[in-house]
Design a protein around this motif. Structure first.
Motif, PDB file in Angstrom:
ATOM      1  N   SER A  19       0.828  -1.206   0.000  1.00  0.00           N
ATOM      2  CA  SER A  19       0.000   0.000   0.000  1.00  0.00           C
ATOM      3  C   SER A  19       0.861   1.253   0.000  1.00  0.00           C
ATOM      4  O   SER A  19       0.566   2.229  -0.701  1.00  0.00           O
ATOM      5  CB  SER A  19      -0.931  -0.002   1.216  1.00  0.00           C
ATOM      6  OG  SER A  19      -1.811  -1.100   1.181  1.00  0.00           O
ATOM      7  N   THR A  23       0.890   3.811  -3.173  1.00  0.00           N
ATOM      8  CA  THR A  23       0.548   5.215  -2.930  1.00  0.00           C
ATOM      9  C   THR A  23       1.685   6.141  -3.349  1.00  0.00           C
ATOM     10  O   THR A  23       1.456   7.219  -3.914  1.00  0.00           O
ATOM     11  CB  THR A  23       0.222   5.433  -1.438  1.00  0.00           C
ATOM     12  OG1 THR A  23      -0.864   4.570  -1.065  1.00  0.00           O
ATOM     13  CG2 THR A  23      -0.183   6.870  -1.167  1.00  0.00           C
ATOM     14  N   GLY A 207      -6.764  10.837   0.402  1.00  0.00           N
ATOM     15  CA  GLY A 207      -7.476   9.742   1.055  1.00  0.00           C
ATOM     16  C   GLY A 207      -6.646   8.479   1.098  1.00  0.00           C
ATOM     17  O   GLY A 207      -6.678   7.734   2.096  1.00  0.00           O
ATOM     18  N   ALA A 208      -5.884   8.215   0.032  1.00  0.00           N
ATOM     19  CA  ALA A 208      -5.015   7.037   0.019  1.00  0.00           C
ATOM     20  C   ALA A 208      -3.933   7.153   1.086  1.00  0.00           C
ATOM     21  O   ALA A 208      -3.590   6.156   1.745  1.00  0.00           O
ATOM     22  CB  ALA A 208      -4.383   6.876  -1.359  1.00  0.00           C
ATOM     23  N   PHE A 211      -5.525   6.352   4.376  1.00  0.00           N
ATOM     24  CA  PHE A 211      -5.743   4.909   4.513  1.00  0.00           C
ATOM     25  C   PHE A 211      -4.445   4.197   4.886  1.00  0.00           C
ATOM     26  O   PHE A 211      -4.442   3.316   5.759  1.00  0.00           O
ATOM     27  CB  PHE A 211      -6.290   4.336   3.214  1.00  0.00           C
ATOM     28  CG  PHE A 211      -6.401   2.834   3.222  1.00  0.00           C
ATOM     29  CD1 PHE A 211      -7.461   2.211   3.856  1.00  0.00           C
ATOM     30  CD2 PHE A 211      -5.428   2.043   2.612  1.00  0.00           C
ATOM     31  CE1 PHE A 211      -7.560   0.819   3.897  1.00  0.00           C
ATOM     32  CE2 PHE A 211      -5.521   0.652   2.646  1.00  0.00           C
ATOM     33  CZ  PHE A 211      -6.589   0.047   3.286  1.00  0.00           C
ATOM     34  N   LEU A 214      -3.708   4.799   8.517  1.00  0.00           N
ATOM     35  CA  LEU A 214      -4.573   3.996   9.385  1.00  0.00           C
ATOM     36  C   LEU A 214      -4.170   2.519   9.355  1.00  0.00           C
ATOM     37  O   LEU A 214      -4.219   1.830  10.374  1.00  0.00           O
ATOM     38  CB  LEU A 214      -6.032   4.150   8.948  1.00  0.00           C
ATOM     39  CG  LEU A 214      -6.653   5.532   9.152  1.00  0.00           C
ATOM     40  CD1 LEU A 214      -8.070   5.565   8.583  1.00  0.00           C
ATOM     41  CD2 LEU A 214      -6.663   5.903  10.634  1.00  0.00           C
ATOM     42  N   LEU A 215      -3.779   2.049   8.175  1.00  0.00           N
ATOM     43  CA  LEU A 215      -3.334   0.657   8.065  1.00  0.00           C
ATOM     44  C   LEU A 215      -2.051   0.444   8.863  1.00  0.00           C
ATOM     45  O   LEU A 215      -1.882  -0.593   9.517  1.00  0.00           O
ATOM     46  CB  LEU A 215      -3.117   0.299   6.600  1.00  0.00           C
ATOM     47  CG  LEU A 215      -2.743  -1.156   6.300  1.00  0.00           C
ATOM     48  CD1 LEU A 215      -3.838  -2.104   6.790  1.00  0.00           C
ATOM     49  CD2 LEU A 215      -2.521  -1.349   4.796  1.00  0.00           C
ATOM     50  N   SER A 235      -8.268  -3.210  14.066  1.00  0.00           N
ATOM     51  CA  SER A 235      -8.729  -2.943  12.697  1.00  0.00           C
ATOM     52  C   SER A 235      -9.859  -1.927  12.634  1.00  0.00           C
ATOM     53  O   SER A 235     -10.332  -1.612  11.543  1.00  0.00           O
ATOM     54  CB  SER A 235      -9.203  -4.259  12.049  1.00  0.00           C
ATOM     55  OG  SER A 235      -8.159  -5.206  12.032  1.00  0.00           O
ATOM     56  N   VAL A 238      -9.337   1.276  10.248  1.00  0.00           N
ATOM     57  CA  VAL A 238      -9.454   0.948   8.826  1.00  0.00           C
ATOM     58  C   VAL A 238     -10.894   0.590   8.478  1.00  0.00           C
ATOM     59  O   VAL A 238     -11.412   0.986   7.427  1.00  0.00           O
ATOM     60  CB  VAL A 238      -8.506  -0.211   8.458  1.00  0.00           C
ATOM     61  CG1 VAL A 238      -8.762  -0.691   7.035  1.00  0.00           C
ATOM     62  CG2 VAL A 238      -7.058   0.231   8.608  1.00  0.00           C
ATOM     63  N   PHE A 241     -12.852   3.654   8.022  1.00  0.00           N
ATOM     64  CA  PHE A 241     -12.479   4.437   6.841  1.00  0.00           C
ATOM     65  C   PHE A 241     -13.261   3.979   5.613  1.00  0.00           C
ATOM     66  O   PHE A 241     -13.657   4.806   4.789  1.00  0.00           O
ATOM     67  CB  PHE A 241     -10.978   4.296   6.578  1.00  0.00           C
ATOM     68  CG  PHE A 241     -10.509   4.998   5.332  1.00  0.00           C
ATOM     69  CD1 PHE A 241     -10.179   6.335   5.362  1.00  0.00           C
ATOM     70  CD2 PHE A 241     -10.400   4.319   4.124  1.00  0.00           C
ATOM     71  CE1 PHE A 241      -9.748   6.987   4.218  1.00  0.00           C
ATOM     72  CE2 PHE A 241      -9.971   4.953   2.978  1.00  0.00           C
ATOM     73  CZ  PHE A 241      -9.638   6.298   3.026  1.00  0.00           C
ATOM     74  N   VAL A 242     -13.486   2.676   5.480  1.00  0.00           N
ATOM     75  CA  VAL A 242     -14.146   2.140   4.285  1.00  0.00           C
ATOM     76  C   VAL A 242     -15.545   2.703   4.101  1.00  0.00           C
ATOM     77  O   VAL A 242     -15.873   3.234   3.029  1.00  0.00           O
ATOM     78  CB  VAL A 242     -14.157   0.598   4.323  1.00  0.00           C
ATOM     79  CG1 VAL A 242     -14.969   0.050   3.153  1.00  0.00           C
ATOM     80  CG2 VAL A 242     -12.733   0.059   4.278  1.00  0.00           C
ATOM     81  N   ALA A 245     -15.377   6.353   3.092  1.00  0.00           N
ATOM     82  CA  ALA A 245     -14.978   6.546   1.693  1.00  0.00           C
ATOM     83  C   ALA A 245     -16.127   6.247   0.754  1.00  0.00           C
ATOM     84  O   ALA A 245     -16.382   6.984  -0.210  1.00  0.00           O
ATOM     85  CB  ALA A 245     -13.777   5.657   1.369  1.00  0.00           C
TER      86      ALA A 245
END
Length: 310
Positions: A19, A23, A207-208, A211, A214-215, A235, A238, A241-242, A245
């Protein structure tokens, strides 16, 4: 189908690593697009003596070619450095079925969306943010669509499959990599009401980054929590966040046709990811993006006669 690269670290940490790298590549591509725009702006004075169509074609070919060449070089270097299969191969006879699917799905879904838009009073041009006039001349029309397709189609295939899916295949098996690629592309590589873009917009890129942060927090927390039954709590950031989004994307949809338009582009991302997983060739997903782009343009032209709807 190519062999997946094994990894000797925990899956969460492997996902975090991929990720971060994806990114970073998307950020580099955003910077490259900005550089290309500056170069395109500098070409304007030199193109002034030409006719409008000639200037548009010359500028589009120069800037678009520069952009695609830079993306191809970056993806090739990234793939070579990391041992990722970027899909620089021709499809075989066994790939005819996924190739046919990548053609049928975009055309069918665009037609359904256009019919719903007609029935509900939503011009298709208001969804694509394009307008070619009531009776567009053939040469300007072909020039406009041709330049757009020549930049978007290879750019999308290189970024979505060569970078995103190629990296996710190092973490997930085939079907899960297809789903993950579809979700990542649906978030990062859509703009406006759902149209596809080869490079994420600034808000999507931000936003990426959120993410990934947060990951990273999730991975760090899960490794520090001693009790196995409490680790799922790591978790939560994350997981929150989904839906946020998804909700932000839904707020941009204001009609049934708009929802179908966004769903169409998400489905095409899924079909392209599936075709790439089956063929290991960038030409298969590129064909999906090509059919989508041409179908969008054809519907807008067929609906010509209304005022610009945006």
């Amino acid at each position: 189908m190519s062999l997946r690269t094994p990894f000797a670290v925990r899956p969460n940490r492997a996902l975090l690593r991929e990720s971060v790298l994806v990114t970073a590549v998307l950020g580099a591509l955003a910077l490259w697009r900005r550089v290309v725009r500056l170069v395109a702006d500098s070409l304007v004075p030199m193109l002034d003596p030409l006719s409008t169509v000639a200037a548009f074609v010359a500028g589009g070919v120069a800037a678009g070619g520069l952009f695609v060449a830079g993306v191809a070089l970056l993806v090739r270097a990234y793939a070579a450095r990391r041992g990722v299969d970027a899909g620089f191969a021709l499809p075989t006879r066994e790939d005819l079925r996924p190739l046919a699917l990548t053609a049928a799905v975009p055309v069918a879904l665009v037609c359904v969306t256009a019919l719903v838009g007609t029935a509900t009073g939503v011009p298709y041009g208001s969804l694509t943010r394009t307008h070619y006039g009531p009776s567009p001349s053939l040469v300007p029309l072909l020039a406009t669509v041709g330049v757009h397709v020549a930049v978007l189609v290879p750019g999308l295939a290189l970024v979505c499959q060569g970078v995103v899916q190629g990296s996710l295949r190092r973490v997930f098996d085939g079907p899960r990599a297809v789903v993950a690629t579809t979700l990542v592309g649906g978030f990062a590589l859509t703009g406006g009401a759902g149209g596809l873009t080869a490079v994420p917009e600034a808000g999507k890129l931000a936003g990426a980054v959120v993410f990934v942060a947060l990951l990273a927090l999730t991975v760090h927390a899960s490794e520090r929590i001693a009790r196995e039954d409490l680790r799922p709590l790591a978790s939560v950031p994350v997981a929150l966040f989904v839906p946020l989004a998804v909700g932000s994307g839904l707020t941009q949809i204001d009609s049934l046709a708009g929802g179908l338009f966004a769903l169409t582009h998400l489905a095409v991302l899924g079909v392209a990811a599936y075709g790439y997983d089956r063929s290991d060739s960038l030409l298969v997903p590129a064909f999906a993006y090509l059919c989508l782009s041409l179908s969008n343009a054809a519907v807008v032209v067929a609906e010509g006669g209304s005022a610009p709807p945006f």
